[in-house]
Design a protein around this motif. Structure first.
Motif, PDB file in Angstrom:
ATOM      1  N   LYS A  64       0.840  -1.201   0.000  1.00 25.32           N
ATOM      2  CA  LYS A  64       0.000   0.000   0.000  1.00 25.32           C
ATOM      3  C   LYS A  64       0.871   1.245   0.000  1.00 25.32           C
ATOM      4  O   LYS A  64       1.925   1.286   0.630  1.00 25.32           O
ATOM      5  CB  LYS A  64      -0.897   0.019   1.235  1.00 25.32           C
ATOM      6  N   VAL A  65       0.385   2.264  -0.720  1.00 24.03           N
ATOM      7  CA  VAL A  65       1.066   3.553  -0.763  1.00 24.03           C
ATOM      8  C   VAL A  65       0.034   4.629  -0.461  1.00 24.03           C
ATOM      9  O   VAL A  65      -1.070   4.616  -1.014  1.00 24.03           O
ATOM     10  CB  VAL A  65       1.702   3.805  -2.156  1.00 24.03           C
ATOM     11  N   GLU A  66       0.393   5.552   0.426  1.00 30.11           N
ATOM     12  CA  GLU A  66      -0.483   6.677   0.752  1.00 30.11           C
ATOM     13  C   GLU A  66      -0.303   7.741  -0.325  1.00 30.11           C
ATOM     14  O   GLU A  66       0.688   8.454  -0.346  1.00 30.11           O
ATOM     15  CB  GLU A  66      -0.119   7.244   2.131  1.00 30.11           C
ATOM     16  N   GLU A  67      -1.260   7.796  -1.244  1.00 28.15           N
ATOM     17  CA  GLU A  67      -1.231   8.774  -2.329  1.00 28.15           C
ATOM     18  C   GLU A  67      -2.067   9.995  -1.936  1.00 28.15           C
ATOM     19  O   GLU A  67      -2.809   9.960  -0.957  1.00 28.15           O
ATOM     20  CB  GLU A  67      -1.802   8.155  -3.618  1.00 28.15           C
ATOM     21  N   GLU A  68      -1.968  11.058  -2.718  1.00 29.69           N
ATOM     22  CA  GLU A  68      -2.784  12.252  -2.447  1.00 29.69           C
ATOM     23  C   GLU A  68      -4.268  11.934  -2.475  1.00 29.69           C
ATOM     24  O   GLU A  68      -5.054  12.527  -1.739  1.00 29.69           O
ATOM     25  CB  GLU A  68      -2.470  13.353  -3.471  1.00 29.69           C
ATOM     26  N   ASP A 122       0.387  12.743  -9.887  1.00 27.42           N
ATOM     27  CA  ASP A 122       1.481  11.770  -9.972  1.00 27.42           C
ATOM     28  C   ASP A 122       1.552  10.895  -8.728  1.00 27.42           C
ATOM     29  O   ASP A 122       1.138  11.282  -7.646  1.00 27.42           O
ATOM     30  CB  ASP A 122       2.815  12.481 -10.226  1.00 27.42           C
ATOM     31  N   SER A 123       2.101   9.701  -8.930  1.00 21.22           N
ATOM     32  CA  SER A 123       2.132   8.676  -7.884  1.00 21.22           C
ATOM     33  C   SER A 123       3.443   8.689  -7.096  1.00 21.22           C
ATOM     34  O   SER A 123       4.491   9.052  -7.614  1.00 21.22           O
ATOM     35  CB  SER A 123       1.953   7.300  -8.525  1.00 21.22           C
ATOM     36  N   ASP A 124       3.355   8.244  -5.848  1.00 19.56           N
ATOM     37  CA  ASP A 124       4.539   8.070  -5.002  1.00 19.56           C
ATOM     38  C   ASP A 124       4.964   6.603  -4.911  1.00 19.56           C
ATOM     39  O   ASP A 124       5.793   6.257  -4.064  1.00 19.56           O
ATOM     40  CB  ASP A 124       4.250   8.592  -3.586  1.00 19.56           C
ATOM     41  N   ALA A 125       4.411   5.751  -5.771  1.00 17.70           N
ATOM     42  CA  ALA A 125       4.682   4.307  -5.685  1.00 17.70           C
ATOM     43  C   ALA A 125       6.168   3.984  -5.773  1.00 17.70           C
ATOM     44  O   ALA A 125       6.657   3.070  -5.110  1.00 17.70           O
ATOM     45  CB  ALA A 125       3.920   3.562  -6.776  1.00 17.70           C
ATOM     46  N   GLY A 126       6.914   4.724  -6.588  1.00 13.97           N
ATOM     47  CA  GLY A 126       8.334   4.440  -6.771  1.00 13.97           C
ATOM     48  C   GLY A 126       9.228   4.914  -5.652  1.00 13.97           C
ATOM     49  O   GLY A 126      10.418   4.580  -5.624  1.00 13.97           O
ATOM     50  N   SER A 186       9.757  -1.187  -0.486  1.00 13.07           N
ATOM     51  CA  SER A 186       9.063  -1.364   0.784  1.00 13.07           C
ATOM     52  C   SER A 186       8.023  -0.281   0.988  1.00 13.07           C
ATOM     53  O   SER A 186       8.146   0.824   0.466  1.00 13.07           O
ATOM     54  CB  SER A 186      10.051  -1.366   1.951  1.00 13.07           C
ATOM     55  N   GLU A 187       7.001  -0.646   1.755  1.00 12.46           N
ATOM     56  CA  GLU A 187       6.038   0.340   2.206  1.00 12.46           C
ATOM     57  C   GLU A 187       6.735   1.220   3.232  1.00 12.46           C
ATOM     58  O   GLU A 187       7.788   0.856   3.765  1.00 12.46           O
ATOM     59  CB  GLU A 187       4.836  -0.347   2.870  1.00 12.46           C
ATOM     60  N   GLU A 188       6.148   2.359   3.540  1.00  9.49           N
ATOM     61  CA  GLU A 188       6.729   3.228   4.554  1.00  9.49           C
ATOM     62  C   GLU A 188       6.840   2.453   5.869  1.00  9.49           C
ATOM     63  O   GLU A 188       5.876   1.864   6.339  1.00  9.49           O
ATOM     64  CB  GLU A 188       5.849   4.467   4.756  1.00  9.49           C
ATOM     65  N   ASP A 189       8.040   2.432   6.435  1.00  9.02           N
ATOM     66  CA  ASP A 189       8.330   1.721   7.694  1.00  9.02           C
ATOM     67  C   ASP A 189       8.115   0.208   7.594  1.00  9.02           C
ATOM     68  O   ASP A 189       8.024  -0.471   8.615  1.00  9.02           O
ATOM     69  CB  ASP A 189       7.486   2.269   8.853  1.00  9.02           C
ATOM     70  N   GLY A 190       8.050  -0.331   6.375  1.00  3.45           N
ATOM     71  CA  GLY A 190       7.844  -1.771   6.204  1.00  3.45           C
ATOM     72  C   GLY A 190       9.140  -2.490   5.882  1.00  3.45           C
ATOM     73  O   GLY A 190      10.152  -1.882   5.544  1.00  3.45           O
ATOM     74  N   GLU A 191       9.111  -3.812   5.996  1.00  2.00           N
ATOM     75  CA  GLU A 191      10.258  -4.629   5.617  1.00  2.00           C
ATOM     76  C   GLU A 191      10.347  -4.666   4.084  1.00  2.00           C
ATOM     77  O   GLU A 191       9.322  -4.710   3.399  1.00  2.00           O
ATOM     78  CB  GLU A 191      10.110  -6.049   6.149  1.00  2.00           C
ATOM     79  N   PRO A 192      11.554  -4.652   3.517  1.00  2.00           N
ATOM     80  CA  PRO A 192      11.669  -4.614   2.053  1.00  2.00           C
ATOM     81  C   PRO A 192      11.401  -5.963   1.389  1.00  2.00           C
ATOM     82  O   PRO A 192      11.710  -7.013   1.939  1.00  2.00           O
ATOM     83  CB  PRO A 192      13.127  -4.203   1.841  1.00  2.00           C
TER      84      PRO A 192
END
Length: 200
Positions: A64-68, A122-126, A186-192
């Protein structure tokens, strides 16, 4: 698959590019990102990893990514890494000494929008993607992969609906003699999640 590419792109002016402060072998998240999962290596028959750890070539992860526009679930697959030459790396930095013994590595990562709101910007996925060489994080090169063959500029993708996929690329300087390259996401603060690409 690690691919040696003698012509990664038309070289952008060095002034457009900037080396991050995290030199090869450094970086704020080395302790967290360098941890290896105790999970055994995934096999090619598996389609997705449950949470963090090593993935087989072609295997995808979900995150999961927290997008706008809200939280978006993506399916992520590191497709390949193109490895250039030291001469090409020298053209991408202002000080040629920064590229001594280094090569440009460009990771191609495919993101598929699986669930959540359609994106209107635009996305923050990358943002969760990094490249490692022989267990050490490479040095990020800003802006040098946006026009590489097969790569899309994330700032150009301003409308993204569920089911659609895009390939974003990240570029790092890594030692030219590295035996193995890894793409981490990795997700924010997640394991890669980690995809390995041997340098054969």
């Amino acid at each position: 698959m690690l691919r040696h590419n003698s012509s990664l792109r038309a070289v952008a002016p060095a002034a457009v590019l900037a080396l991050t402060l995290s030199a090869c072998g450094g970086g704020d998240d080395t302790g967290t990102d360098a941890k290896k999962s105790s999970r055994p290596k995934a096999t090619a028959s598996q389609s997705k990893a449950a949470s963090g750890g090593e993935l087989a070539t072609g295997e995808s992860a979900t995150g999961k990514v927290e997008e706008e526009d809200g939280k978006v679930m993506y399916e992520i697959t590191a497709q390949k890494v193109d490895l250039g030459t030291e001469a090409e790396a020298e053209k991408l930095v202002q000080d040629k000494a920064d590229a001594k013994g280094m090569a440009l590595a460009v990771a191609h990562v495919k993101y598929t929008h699986k669930a959540g709101p359609a994106l209107t910007s635009d996305s923050d996925a990358g943002d969760g993607t990094t490249i490692w060489a022989d267990g050490q994080r490479g040095t990020l090169l800003l802006g040098s992969a946006d026009d590489a063959p097969g790569c899309e500029d994330p700032y150009d993708v301003t409308s993204w609906k569920s089911g659609e996929s895009h390939v974003f690329c990240e570029s790092y300087l890594v030692p030219s003699n590295a035996k193995s390259l890894e793409v981490h996401w990795s997700e924010e603060d997640g394991e890669p999640y980690i995809w390995k690409f041997p340098n054969e």
